[in-house]
Scaffold this active site. Structure first.
Site, PDB file in Angstrom:
ATOM      1  N   ALA A   1       0.847  -1.193   0.000  1.00 24.89           N
ATOM      2  CA  ALA A   1       0.000   0.000   0.000  1.00 24.89           C
ATOM      3  C   ALA A   1       0.883   1.244   0.000  1.00 24.89           C
ATOM      4  O   ALA A   1       1.957   1.254   0.597  1.00 24.89           O
ATOM      5  CB  ALA A   1      -0.901   0.000   1.231  1.00 24.89           C
ATOM      6  N   ASP A   2       0.433   2.262  -0.681  1.00 27.63           N
ATOM      7  CA  ASP A   2       1.155   3.533  -0.660  1.00 27.63           C
ATOM      8  C   ASP A   2       0.310   4.565   0.092  1.00 27.63           C
ATOM      9  O   ASP A   2      -0.751   4.244   0.635  1.00 27.63           O
ATOM     10  CB  ASP A   2       1.501   3.997  -2.074  1.00 27.63           C
ATOM     11  CG  ASP A   2       0.289   4.186  -2.974  1.00 27.63           C
ATOM     12  OD1 ASP A   2      -0.832   4.370  -2.450  1.00 27.63           O
ATOM     13  OD2 ASP A   2       0.461   4.177  -4.197  1.00 27.63           O
ATOM     14  N   SER A   3       0.765   5.796   0.129  1.00 24.97           N
ATOM     15  CA  SER A   3       0.064   6.828   0.897  1.00 24.97           C
ATOM     16  C   SER A   3      -1.338   7.095   0.348  1.00 24.97           C
ATOM     17  O   SER A   3      -2.263   7.366   1.116  1.00 24.97           O
ATOM     18  CB  SER A   3       0.881   8.120   0.943  1.00 24.97           C
ATOM     19  OG  SER A   3       1.126   8.593  -0.359  1.00 24.97           O
TER      20      SER A   3
END
Length: 86
Positions: free
Chosen positions: A33-35
């Site tokens: 997951a990224d921001s």
């Protein structure tokens, strides 16, 4: 109950099978997951649970259990506030 709803939200946002989501799962390392993903997860949690998560708490989210803790803490705080008014 909170954990089940969080798993559903994460699964829908990250296209991960619910069975792979554990309390100790790390959003960044285990699910890539990224921001932006985290932001979308938080937004969906806020809509589903009908409250806002403080920005300082968002930065604390590393694992699924962090999300569950934030929700449970917020829900118990809200209940305490409501009972004080009676």
């Amino acid at each position: 109950m909170t954990f089940d709803k969080v798993k559903e939200i994460i699964s829908n946002n990250l296209n991960i099978p619910i069975s792979k989501i554990k309390l100790k799962s790390r959003l960044l390392h285990d699910f890539n997951a990224d921001s932006l993903d985290l932001y979308q997860i938080v937004m969906n949690i806020e809509m589903d649970f009908d409250f806002e998560i403080d920005e300082k708490d968002i930065y604390k989210i590393k694992r699924v259990q962090d999300i569950v803790f934030i929700i449970d803490d917020k829900l118990s705080t809200d209940i305490d506030k409501k009972t004080e008014n009676f």
